[in-house]
Write a protein that holds these residues in place. Structure first.
Motif, PDB file in Angstrom:
ATOM      1  N   LEU A 139       0.859  -1.186   0.000  1.00  0.00           N
ATOM      2  CA  LEU A 139       0.000   0.000   0.000  1.00  0.00           C
ATOM      3  C   LEU A 139       0.886   1.224   0.000  1.00  0.00           C
ATOM      4  O   LEU A 139       1.811   1.339   0.805  1.00  0.00           O
ATOM      5  N   SER A 140       0.610   2.154  -0.924  1.00  0.00           N
ATOM      6  CA  SER A 140       1.392   3.375  -0.981  1.00  0.00           C
ATOM      7  C   SER A 140       0.500   4.535  -1.370  1.00  0.00           C
ATOM      8  O   SER A 140      -0.486   4.369  -2.091  1.00  0.00           O
ATOM      9  N   MET A 141       0.865   5.716  -0.885  1.00  0.00           N
ATOM     10  CA  MET A 141       0.123   6.928  -1.214  1.00  0.00           C
ATOM     11  C   MET A 141       1.087   7.923  -1.828  1.00  0.00           C
ATOM     12  O   MET A 141       2.218   8.073  -1.357  1.00  0.00           O
ATOM     13  N   GLY A 142       0.642   8.576  -2.864  1.00  0.00           N
ATOM     14  CA  GLY A 142       1.489   9.586  -3.482  1.00  0.00           C
ATOM     15  C   GLY A 142       1.203   9.726  -4.963  1.00  0.00           C
ATOM     16  O   GLY A 142       0.191   9.238  -5.469  1.00  0.00           O
ATOM     17  N   PRO A 143       2.123  10.380  -5.668  1.00  0.00           N
ATOM     18  CA  PRO A 143       1.933  10.603  -7.108  1.00  0.00           C
ATOM     19  C   PRO A 143       2.119   9.312  -7.898  1.00  0.00           C
ATOM     20  O   PRO A 143       2.443   8.266  -7.343  1.00  0.00           O
ATOM     21  N   GLU A 144       1.962   9.416  -9.177  1.00  0.00           N
ATOM     22  CA  GLU A 144       2.021   8.255 -10.078  1.00  0.00           C
ATOM     23  C   GLU A 144       3.314   7.458  -9.947  1.00  0.00           C
ATOM     24  O   GLU A 144       3.323   6.252 -10.118  1.00  0.00           O
ATOM     25  N   ILE A 185      -1.956  -1.652  -3.738  1.00  0.00           N
ATOM     26  CA  ILE A 185      -2.944  -0.573  -3.702  1.00  0.00           C
ATOM     27  C   ILE A 185      -2.208   0.757  -3.785  1.00  0.00           C
ATOM     28  O   ILE A 185      -1.281   1.013  -3.013  1.00  0.00           O
ATOM     29  N   HIS A 186      -2.627   1.601  -4.720  1.00  0.00           N
ATOM     30  CA  HIS A 186      -2.072   2.953  -4.842  1.00  0.00           C
ATOM     31  C   HIS A 186      -3.179   3.937  -4.509  1.00  0.00           C
ATOM     32  O   HIS A 186      -4.223   3.944  -5.143  1.00  0.00           O
ATOM     33  N   VAL A 187      -2.928   4.763  -3.494  1.00  0.00           N
ATOM     34  CA  VAL A 187      -3.865   5.831  -3.138  1.00  0.00           C
ATOM     35  C   VAL A 187      -3.282   7.111  -3.725  1.00  0.00           C
ATOM     36  O   VAL A 187      -2.260   7.605  -3.254  1.00  0.00           O
ATOM     37  N   ALA A 188      -3.915   7.611  -4.777  1.00  0.00           N
ATOM     38  CA  ALA A 188      -3.429   8.819  -5.438  1.00  0.00           C
ATOM     39  C   ALA A 188      -3.835  10.029  -4.612  1.00  0.00           C
ATOM     40  O   ALA A 188      -5.005  10.216  -4.304  1.00  0.00           O
ATOM     41  N   ASP A 189      -2.861  10.825  -4.220  1.00  0.00           N
ATOM     42  CA  ASP A 189      -3.132  12.033  -3.455  1.00  0.00           C
ATOM     43  C   ASP A 189      -2.045  13.038  -3.778  1.00  0.00           C
ATOM     44  O   ASP A 189      -0.893  12.853  -3.410  1.00  0.00           O
ATOM     45  N   ASP A 190      -2.421  14.108  -4.460  1.00  0.00           N
ATOM     46  CA  ASP A 190      -1.436  15.106  -4.864  1.00  0.00           C
ATOM     47  C   ASP A 190      -0.926  15.936  -3.696  1.00  0.00           C
ATOM     48  O   ASP A 190       0.122  16.552  -3.779  1.00  0.00           O
ATOM     49  N   ASN A 191      -1.669  15.980  -2.601  1.00  0.00           N
ATOM     50  CA  ASN A 191      -1.284  16.805  -1.454  1.00  0.00           C
ATOM     51  C   ASN A 191      -0.653  15.990  -0.337  1.00  0.00           C
ATOM     52  O   ASN A 191      -0.580  16.446   0.795  1.00  0.00           O
ATOM     53  N   PHE A 192      -0.193  14.781  -0.628  1.00  0.00           N
ATOM     54  CA  PHE A 192       0.301  13.892   0.414  1.00  0.00           C
ATOM     55  C   PHE A 192       1.473  14.493   1.191  1.00  0.00           C
ATOM     56  O   PHE A 192       1.628  14.227   2.371  1.00  0.00           O
ATOM     57  N   ALA A 193       2.294  15.305   0.560  1.00  0.00           N
ATOM     58  CA  ALA A 193       3.473  15.855   1.223  1.00  0.00           C
ATOM     59  C   ALA A 193       3.106  16.846   2.328  1.00  0.00           C
ATOM     60  O   ALA A 193       3.860  17.028   3.270  1.00  0.00           O
ATOM     61  N   GLN A 194       1.931  17.454   2.239  1.00  0.00           N
ATOM     62  CA  GLN A 194       1.525  18.436   3.238  1.00  0.00           C
ATOM     63  C   GLN A 194       0.682  17.830   4.363  1.00  0.00           C
ATOM     64  O   GLN A 194       0.304  18.523   5.294  1.00  0.00           O
TER      65      GLN A 194
END
Length: 68
Positions: free
Chosen positions: A14-19, A37-46
């Motif tokens: 499981l990972s969250m972040g950009p492509e 599982i990829h959780v796409a979240d463009d604001n993950f760094a904040q």
């Protein structure tokens, strides 16, 4: 993977972040993970820890998972 071999069960990457994080999931699958599982979240760094947890839980609540 060693724990899976010893005790059975399932390994989910499981990972969250950009492509670009999809590559890490694919590598885990190549090494024997059962699902990715990829959780796409463009604001993950904040995100703070609570925000990250909510972002990771959201797809499970909405059942909008991206499976490989």
């Amino acid at each position: 993977m060693r724990l899976k071999e010893k005790h059975g069960g399932e390994v989910v990457a499981l990972s969250m972040g950009p492509e670009r994080v999809k590559q890490a999931i694919k590598e885990a699958l190549a090494k024997g993970a059962d699902r990715g599982i990829h959780v796409a979240d463009d604001n993950f760094a904040q995100l703070d820890p609570l925000g990250s947890a909510k972002a990771l839980a959201a797809p499970f609540e909405r059942k909008k998972l991206i499976w490989f």
